[in-house]
Design an enzyme around this catalytic site. Structure first.
Site, mmCIF file in Angstrom:
data_model
loop_
_atom_site.group_PDB
_atom_site.id
_atom_site.type_symbol
_atom_site.label_atom_id
_atom_site.label_comp_id
_atom_site.label_asym_id
_atom_site.label_seq_id
_atom_site.Cartn_x
_atom_site.Cartn_y
_atom_site.Cartn_z
ATOM 1 N N GLY A 18 2.732 6.077 9.188
ATOM 2 C CA GLY A 18 4.166 6.311 8.976
ATOM 3 C C GLY A 18 5.013 5.093 9.335
ATOM 4 N N HIS B 299 0.832 -1.214 0.000
ATOM 5 C CA HIS B 299 0.000 0.000 0.000
ATOM 6 C C HIS B 299 0.867 1.266 0.000
ATOM 7 C CE1 HIS B 299 0.195 0.135 4.556
ATOM 8 N NE2 HIS B 299 0.201 1.428 4.289
ATOM 9 N N ASP C 45 -0.450 -7.481 1.387
ATOM 10 C CA ASP C 45 0.129 -6.128 1.434
ATOM 11 C C ASP C 45 1.649 -6.208 1.611
ATOM 12 O OD1 ASP C 45 0.433 -3.438 1.575
ATOM 13 O OD2 ASP C 45 -0.583 -3.162 3.496
ATOM 14 N N SER D 56 4.014 2.115 8.422
ATOM 15 C CA SER D 56 3.685 1.142 7.373
ATOM 16 C C SER D 56 4.926 0.662 6.629
ATOM 17 C CB SER D 56 2.739 1.775 6.364
ATOM 18 O OG SER D 56 1.450 1.760 6.878
ATOM 19 N N GLY D 57 4.921 -0.619 6.292
ATOM 20 C CA GLY D 57 6.027 -1.225 5.545
ATOM 21 C C GLY D 57 7.159 -1.670 6.443
HETATM 22 C C1 4AZ Z 1 -0.678 3.626 8.623
HETATM 23 O O1 4AZ Z 1 -1.546 4.314 8.127
HETATM 24 C C2 4AZ Z 1 -1.049 2.734 9.750
HETATM 25 N N1 4AZ Z 1 -2.486 0.788 14.095
HETATM 26 C C3 4AZ Z 1 -0.147 1.797 10.196
HETATM 27 C C4 4AZ Z 1 -0.484 0.961 11.238
HETATM 28 C C5 4AZ Z 1 -1.711 1.065 11.820
HETATM 29 C C6 4AZ Z 1 -2.622 2.001 11.413
HETATM 30 C C7 4AZ Z 1 -2.276 2.828 10.365
HETATM 31 C C8 4AZ Z 1 -2.046 0.125 12.954
HETATM 32 O O2 4AZ Z 1 0.477 3.647 8.201
#
Ligand code: 4AZ
Length: 534
Positions: free
Chosen positions: A437, A294, A343, A439-440
Site C-alpha cells: 500500500g 507496478h 519501476d 508502493s509508488g
Molecule cells: C508493496 O507490496 C510493498 N518492504 C511495498 C514495499 C515493500 C514491500 C511490499 C518493502 O506495496
C-alpha cells in the site's frame, strides 16, 4: 508502513547523480543477473618489432633436393586460362576493395565522424549546428531533448554544447527573466517559473555560456556562445517551481515513525481505484505525479480507473476532499514486471492541483547531487503497518537510512537483485520499512534545506524483516525520462480555438508512431498560431 525504531547506519561510497548522457535516451537498466564474471581471453599476441626471416635450412640433407614446379589442376597453364585467372583475381580484389570501403563508410557513418552528431543509436547523423537549435531533426527528438539542465543542489543552469560534448554554466551577464522562463519551458515546466538569480560559481568552471546581446530576436540557444570570461563572476541559479518545502507551523516531530501532520509531506498523494487506496504517489508539478510502474500494470494502465487525492491525512476523509481525475498514465518503457527494474510511472492529471499549505510539490533530484552512503531519508504512505496487514487509515512516515547498493546486493540480503535503477533503504535488523500500500509513494531526503524525491516505493521481501530492507526506484536515473514526458505536447487538433489554442505540437512523419516524442520545442507563438490556423 511497518514502523519501529532504527539503528546506526553503515558507511561506503556515495550515491551520485549523473547528468544526461546524450547517447542513451532510455538507458535500459541491466536486469538482475549473476555477479560479473570476467572472461579469460587468450594471451595477446605481440608482433615482433622488426621483420623476422626464417632460415631455410633443410632438416635432412642426405640427398640433394631438386625443386620442381608442382603441377596441379588449379594452376594457369594455357594463355586463355591465364587471362581467365587474371580476370578472376582482379575481380576478387575489386570486390574486396568495395566491401571494405562499404564497411568503412558504414562504420564512419555510424559514428557520425563524417556528418556530425548521431541521433541516439539510430545511425542518423545531424550537423552539430542543428543540435539544440530549437528545431527537431532527429527521429526521436534527441537533438532537442536535453539542451538545458539544472545541476547540483543549488540549481545551477547548464547548457549542453554538442561541439564540445559537455555542459557549461550560464554566465549571469545580460541574463533576464524572459530567458529563465524559456529555459524552464524547455525543461518541461510549461508556464512555470519560480526564481532566477546569480550565484558565485564554486565548481571551478573556466568556460561559460554567455548571451550574445547583439543577436537579433532569435532563440535562446542560438544567442548563447562559449566564453572563457564572465564579468559578473556569477552563474545563473534557476528554479522553475517552488518545490521541496514543508509547510511551516504545521510541522511536528516524528521519532522512529508515526502519524504525519497536515502539510508535513504535502507532495504525498493517495491513488484510488474504485474508491479504494491502491498506491501512493508524489506531486512534482501541478499536473504531474510520480508513482511506481507496478501500480499501473494491466489492466490498471488506463487513466479512467484512477483518482488522485492530495492534502488529506485520513483515508476516511478522502471523499470530503478534492479528487483529481487522471488524463494519462505513462509507465517507464523499460519497466520489467518480473524484476521490478525501472519501476516508475507518471500520472498526468486532467486538471492541475491548486497548491496550498497542504498540497505542494517535491523537488526532482538534479544531476550532480551527492548523497551520503547512509543518507537519512523519509518514507510515507497509507500502507500496512505490519506484513499482510490492511492499509492504514492515517498517513504514516518514518526515517530510514540509504543502504549502499553493494551491501544490499550481498548474497545474504538481495543477492544481486538490486540494479542501478533501484535504491535500498531501511535497517538491516528490520523494524522500520515500507509495506503493502506504500508502493509508488515517496522516499525523500532533506539537503540544502530542500526536500528531494530520491525514490519511489517499489518492492521488498515482506515488510520490516531483518536483512530485507525496502527497495525503491532510483528517481535520479529517471529524471531525463520524466522531463521528456513533461515536455511532450499533445498533437495539434484540426479546428479553431478561441480565444487562444492550448499548447500543441505538429507530429512529423517519423513521430506519428506511438510513444515517440512530438516537437518538444513547439512552444513559440508561431507554433501556437499555426495550430489555431489548422
Ligand atoms: C508493496 O507490496 C510493498 N518492504 C511495498 C514495499 C515493500 C514491500 C511490499 C518493502 O506495496
Amino acid at each position: 508502513m511497518a514502523l519501529n525504531s532504527g539503528s546506526a547506519p553503515s558507511t561506503g561510497p556515495y550515491y551520485e547523480n549523473h547528468g544526461y548522457q546524450p547517447e542513451h535516451l532510455y538507458p535500459a537498466q541491466p536486469s538482475p543477473t549473476a555477479p560479473h564474471v570476467y572472461e579469460v581471453y587468450p594471451p595477446p599476441y605481440y608482433p615482433p618489432a622488426v621483420p623476422q626471416y626464417a632460415p631455410r635450412v633443410p632438416t635432412q640433407a642426405s640427398a640433394p633436393v631438386v625443386h620442381t614446379q608442382p603441377k596441379s589442376p588449379g594452376t594457369c597453364t594455357s594463355k586463355t586460362k591465364r587471362i581467365l585467372c587474371l580476370i578472376l583475381v582482379l575481380g576478387a580484389v575489386l570486390v574486396a576493395i568495395l566491401l571494405s570501403g562499404f564497411l568503412l563508410w558504414k562504420f564512419l557513418e555510424k559514428r557520425c565522424a563524417v556528418s556530425g552528431v548521431e541521433c541516439g543509436n539510430s545511425g542518423i547523423c545531424i550537423s552539430p549546428s542543428l543540435w539544440c537549435d530549437g528545431v527537431v531533426h532527429c527521429p526521436n527528438g534527441e537533438d532537442e531533448n536535453r539542451c538545458v539542465r539544472l545541476y547540483g543542489p543549488n540549481f545551477i543552469l547548464q547548457v549542453y554544447s554538442s561541439q564540445r560534448k559537455s555542459w557549461y554554466p550560464v554566465c549571469l551577464d545580460d541574463w533576464s527573466e524572459s530567458y529563465a522562463r524559456a529555459a524552464c519551458a524547455d525543461m518541461g515546466y510549461r508556464n512555470s517559473f519560480y526564481s532566477s538569480q546569480g550565484i558565485q560559481d564554486d565548481s571551478g568552471a573556466t568556460n561559460f555560456m554567455k548571451l550574445n546581446t547583439s543577436a537579433g530576436n532569435i532563440d535562446l540557444y542560438k544567442r548563447l556562445y562559449l566564453s572563457d570570461s564572465c564579468s559578473s563572476q556569477s552563474v545563473v541559479s534557476l528554479r522553475c517551481i517552488e518545490c521541496g518545502v514543508q509547510s511551516s507551523g504545521l510541522q511536528s516531530r516524528i521519532v522512529g515513525g508515526s502519524a504525519a501532520t497536515l502539510g508535513q509531506w504535502p507532495w504525498q498523494v493517495s491513488l484510488h481505484v474504485q474508491g479504494v487506496h491502491v498506491c501512493g504517489g508524489s506531486i512534482i508539478t501541478p499536473q504531474w505525479i510520480v508513482t511506481a510502474a507496478h501500480c499501473v500494470e494491466e489492466p490498471l494502465n488506463s487513466p479512467r480507473y484512477w483518482t488522485a487525492f492530495a492534502g488529506i491525512l485520513r483515508q476516511s476523509f478522502m471523499f470530503y476532499g478534492d479528487s483529481y481525475r487522471v488524463e494519462k498514465v505513462i509507465s517507464h518503457p523499460n519497466y520489467d514486471s518480473k524484476t521490478k527494474n525501472n519501476d516508475i510511472a507518471l500520472f498526468k492529471l486532467q486538471t492541475p492541483l491548486t497548491f496550498n499549505d497542504r498540497v505542494k510539490p517535491v523537488c526532482l533530484p538534479n544531476p550532480g547531487m551527492v548523497l551520503d552512503p547512509d543518507q537519512q531519508c523519509w518514507i510515507s504512505g497509507w500502507g500496512a503497518i505490519y506484513e499482510k496487514g490492511k492499509t492504514s487509515d492515517v498517513l504514516n512516515a518514518a526515517w530510514v537510512p540509504l543502504i549502499e547498493r553493494s551491501k544490499c546486493n550481498h548474497k545474504f540480503i538481495y543477492n544481486n537483485l538490486i540494479t542501478s535503477a533501484m535504491i535500498c533503504a531501511g535497517f538491516l535488523q528490520g523494524t522500520v520499512d515500507s509495506c503493502q500500500g506504500d508502493s509508488g509513494g515517496p522516499l525523500v531526503t532533506l539537503k540544502n534545506g530542500i526536500w528531494w524525491l530520491i525514490g519511489d516505493t517499489s518492492w521488498g521481501s515482506g515488510c520490516a524483516k531483518a536483512y530485507r530492507p525496502g527497495v525503491y526506484g532510483n528517481v535520479t536515473v529517471f529524471t531525463d525520462w520524466i522531463y521528456q514526458q513533461m515536455r511532450i505536447l499533445r498533437p495539434c487538433q484540426v479546428g479553431s480555438w478561441s480565444p487562444r489554442p492550448p499548447p500543441c505540437a505538429f507530429v512529423s512523419r517519423w513521430q506519428q508512431s506511438e510513444n515517440l516524442a512530438v516537437f518538444p520545442w513547439a512552444r513559440t507563438e508561431d507554433t501556437l498560431s499555426a495550430c489555431s490556423r489548422q
